[in-house]
Design an enzyme around this catalytic site. Sequence first.
Site, PDB file in Angstrom:
ATOM      1  N   HIS A   1       1.977   9.635  18.400  1.00  0.00           N
ATOM      2  CA  HIS A   1       1.691   9.098  17.044  1.00  0.00           C
ATOM      3  C   HIS A   1       0.269   8.519  17.017  1.00  0.00           C
ATOM      4  O   HIS A   1       0.037   7.395  17.477  1.00  0.00           O
ATOM      5  CB  HIS A   1       2.704   8.017  16.679  1.00  0.00           C
ATOM      6  CG  HIS A   1       2.617   7.579  15.250  1.00  0.00           C
ATOM      7  ND1 HIS A   1       3.728   7.422  14.442  1.00  0.00           N
ATOM      8  CD2 HIS A   1       1.558   7.252  14.460  1.00  0.00           C
ATOM      9  CE1 HIS A   1       3.361   7.035  13.241  1.00  0.00           C
ATOM     10  NE2 HIS A   1       2.032   6.912  13.233  1.00  0.00           N
TER      11      HIS A   1
ATOM     12  N   HIS B   1      -3.465   8.094  14.616  1.00  0.00           N
ATOM     13  CA  HIS B   1      -4.320   8.275  13.436  1.00  0.00           C
ATOM     14  C   HIS B   1      -5.755   8.410  13.929  1.00  0.00           C
ATOM     15  O   HIS B   1      -6.319   7.447  14.464  1.00  0.00           O
ATOM     16  CB  HIS B   1      -4.212   7.085  12.477  1.00  0.00           C
ATOM     17  CG  HIS B   1      -2.831   6.915  11.934  1.00  0.00           C
ATOM     18  ND1 HIS B   1      -2.410   7.544  10.777  1.00  0.00           N
ATOM     19  CD2 HIS B   1      -1.765   6.225  12.388  1.00  0.00           C
ATOM     20  CE1 HIS B   1      -1.139   7.240  10.549  1.00  0.00           C
ATOM     21  NE2 HIS B   1      -0.722   6.442  11.515  1.00  0.00           N
ATOM     22  N   LEU B   2      -6.323   9.599  13.745  1.00  0.00           N
ATOM     23  CA  LEU B   2      -7.706   9.814  14.194  1.00  0.00           C
ATOM     24  C   LEU B   2      -8.701   9.724  13.057  1.00  0.00           C
ATOM     25  O   LEU B   2      -9.899   9.614  13.305  1.00  0.00           O
ATOM     26  CB  LEU B   2      -7.850  11.197  14.833  1.00  0.00           C
ATOM     27  CG  LEU B   2      -7.384  11.379  16.266  1.00  0.00           C
ATOM     28  CD1 LEU B   2      -7.702  12.805  16.713  1.00  0.00           C
ATOM     29  CD2 LEU B   2      -8.026  10.380  17.208  1.00  0.00           C
TER      30      LEU B   2
ATOM     31  N   ASN C   1      -2.298  11.699   7.340  1.00  0.00           N
ATOM     32  CA  ASN C   1      -2.563  10.907   6.124  1.00  0.00           C
ATOM     33  C   ASN C   1      -4.061  10.698   5.900  1.00  0.00           C
ATOM     34  O   ASN C   1      -4.551   9.584   5.757  1.00  0.00           O
ATOM     35  CB  ASN C   1      -1.811   9.562   6.152  1.00  0.00           C
ATOM     36  CG  ASN C   1      -2.200   8.669   7.309  1.00  0.00           C
ATOM     37  OD1 ASN C   1      -2.666   9.144   8.343  1.00  0.00           O
ATOM     38  ND2 ASN C   1      -2.020   7.363   7.147  1.00  0.00           N
TER      39      ASN C   1
ATOM     40  N   LYS D   1       5.626  15.177   8.647  1.00  0.00           N
ATOM     41  CA  LYS D   1       5.694  13.716   8.533  1.00  0.00           C
ATOM     42  C   LYS D   1       6.154  13.313   7.144  1.00  0.00           C
ATOM     43  O   LYS D   1       5.585  13.727   6.136  1.00  0.00           O
ATOM     44  CB  LYS D   1       4.293  13.125   8.799  1.00  0.00           C
ATOM     45  CG  LYS D   1       4.212  11.605   8.671  1.00  0.00           C
ATOM     46  CD  LYS D   1       4.923  10.890   9.820  1.00  0.00           C
ATOM     47  CE  LYS D   1       4.981   9.382   9.610  1.00  0.00           C
ATOM     48  NZ  LYS D   1       3.780   8.671  10.002  1.00  0.00           N
TER      49      LYS D   1
ATOM     50  N   HIS E   1       8.346   7.816   8.584  1.00  0.00           N
ATOM     51  CA  HIS E   1       7.933   6.431   8.359  1.00  0.00           C
ATOM     52  C   HIS E   1       9.109   5.778   7.632  1.00  0.00           C
ATOM     53  O   HIS E   1       9.297   5.988   6.435  1.00  0.00           O
ATOM     54  CB  HIS E   1       6.646   6.342   7.532  1.00  0.00           C
ATOM     55  CG  HIS E   1       6.176   4.931   7.369  1.00  0.00           C
ATOM     56  ND1 HIS E   1       5.054   4.431   7.987  1.00  0.00           N
ATOM     57  CD2 HIS E   1       6.722   3.891   6.692  1.00  0.00           C
ATOM     58  CE1 HIS E   1       4.924   3.146   7.689  1.00  0.00           C
ATOM     59  NE2 HIS E   1       5.922   2.795   6.903  1.00  0.00           N
TER      60      HIS E   1
ATOM     61  N   HIS F   1       7.402   4.472  15.080  1.00  0.00           N
ATOM     62  CA  HIS F   1       7.115   3.043  15.235  1.00  0.00           C
ATOM     63  C   HIS F   1       8.313   2.158  14.877  1.00  0.00           C
ATOM     64  O   HIS F   1       8.243   1.336  13.960  1.00  0.00           O
ATOM     65  CB  HIS F   1       5.869   2.620  14.452  1.00  0.00           C
ATOM     66  CG  HIS F   1       5.703   3.284  13.105  1.00  0.00           C
ATOM     67  ND1 HIS F   1       6.674   3.285  12.142  1.00  0.00           N
ATOM     68  CD2 HIS F   1       4.664   3.964  12.579  1.00  0.00           C
ATOM     69  CE1 HIS F   1       6.238   3.946  11.092  1.00  0.00           C
ATOM     70  NE2 HIS F   1       5.019   4.369  11.333  1.00  0.00           N
TER      71      HIS F   1
ATOM     72  N   ASP G   1       0.623   4.733  17.392  1.00  0.00           N
ATOM     73  CA  ASP G   1       0.256   4.432  16.000  1.00  0.00           C
ATOM     74  C   ASP G   1      -1.130   3.781  15.931  1.00  0.00           C
ATOM     75  O   ASP G   1      -1.382   2.943  15.066  1.00  0.00           O
ATOM     76  CB  ASP G   1       1.304   3.539  15.321  1.00  0.00           C
ATOM     77  CG  ASP G   1       1.189   3.587  13.797  1.00  0.00           C
ATOM     78  OD1 ASP G   1       0.523   4.490  13.274  1.00  0.00           O
ATOM     79  OD2 ASP G   1       1.756   2.702  13.132  1.00  0.00           O
TER      80      ASP G   1
ATOM     81  N   HIS H   1      -9.368   1.051  11.197  1.00  0.00           N
ATOM     82  CA  HIS H   1      -9.949   0.763   9.885  1.00  0.00           C
ATOM     83  C   HIS H   1     -11.255   0.023  10.130  1.00  0.00           C
ATOM     84  O   HIS H   1     -11.331  -0.796  11.052  1.00  0.00           O
ATOM     85  CB  HIS H   1      -9.031  -0.154   9.058  1.00  0.00           C
ATOM     86  CG  HIS H   1      -7.756   0.496   8.615  1.00  0.00           C
ATOM     87  ND1 HIS H   1      -7.663   1.267   7.475  1.00  0.00           N
ATOM     88  CD2 HIS H   1      -6.515   0.487   9.153  1.00  0.00           C
ATOM     89  CE1 HIS H   1      -6.415   1.710   7.339  1.00  0.00           C
ATOM     90  NE2 HIS H   1      -5.703   1.256   8.338  1.00  0.00           N
TER      91      HIS H   1
ATOM     92  N   ALA I   1      -3.388  -2.076   6.396  1.00  0.00           N
ATOM     93  CA  ALA I   1      -2.426  -2.080   7.502  1.00  0.00           C
ATOM     94  C   ALA I   1      -2.905  -1.127   8.586  1.00  0.00           C
ATOM     95  O   ALA I   1      -3.303  -0.007   8.289  1.00  0.00           O
ATOM     96  CB  ALA I   1      -1.056  -1.648   6.997  1.00  0.00           C
TER      97      ALA I   1
END
Length: 353
Positions: free
Chosen positions: A21, A23-24, A49, A107, A144, A182, A255, A259, A271
């Site tokens: 899991h 996020h790149l 996303n 997802k 999710h 998660h 996860d 940001h 988040a």
Amino acid sequence: MAANPAPSRDRLTIRKPDDWHIHLRDGAMMRAVLPYTAAQFARGIIMPNLVPPVTTVDAAAAYRERILSALPPGVSFAPMMTCYLTDATSPDEIERGFAEKVWIAAKLYPAGATTNSHAGVTDLANIAAVLERMERIGMPLLIHGEVTDQDVDIFDREAVFMEQKLLPLLTRHQGLKVTVEHATTAEILDVVRAHAERVAATITPHHLVINRTHIFQGGLRPHLYCLPVAKRERHRLALRKAATSGEDCFFLGTDTAPHPVGAKESACGCAGVFCGPTALQTYIQVFDEEGALDRFEAFASLNGARFHGLAPNAETITLERRAGQVASCVAVDDTSVVVFRGDETLPWSVAEG
Ligand code: DOR
Ligand code: ZN
């Protein structure tokens, strides 16, 4: 004859782990964060996303190419792509991407549940045909698991999702492979256990070391805010027990969610916890504290691969008990991203290759 030496508790060599899991993001952010994940993991599931989200086979294939071309020279990392489900996702597109081995899974973001989820699914009834097709072709659904009703207390959103959405979904689709992403509550871990022949859960490093009080310790800590938000201490303890249990329905998924610092330290902060650079150091510390170093390889390197029908990685990684600090933040263009536990001296380090 000399006795065998006791197994070392200061060094652990395991098969190279995978992160199920991640996020790149894209562009400069992706180029800045990818080397940290690729240094620790051989493969990883890349969350879709983006803005706009990755909803087509062609977009996923192009995104995978951008990731591969951003890898530092000599570093190998296999990104495994996912489809962002919307109310309009077509079963044929899903099947095509899975058959062509572009997608490993799809997802489910309930619309509005989290960062960049507004194009997600508004009602599970809208994707019934997609889920039927996924069930038939053996394609896993990554969930999710939070309800989006803003009247539901934020700390209850996973529990309410479990009762109102997840359990009925598991009944409707008895053959569907599901990962609860998660996981943050003791109760959802028990649901996973009860369906373990086809349901699994990923567990993040941060949910193993923080509870909801940490988010407010001495003042508001925006870098500890993620979704699902950390819960009470009893849930953290249940997560530690599950992760370190050796049960093959639990596996590693960081996860990691970068940001820009300004988007976190804000009147309305995003988040996401950027834990990629310190992920293995945090996980192994937890396994060490729980007296479960012998079960770390199963959680980090075996269980997830087995769930997804893949062989474990052939190469290995060594972790050693050596105090180390990684980086408190990672520069991206003219801003930076704050690293989870990046300001701490951590007791375990990744040994130099
Ligand atoms: O905290 C989170 N951040 N949770 C998510 O589900 C999404 C992620 C992000 O993309 O930043
Ligand atoms: Zn995520």
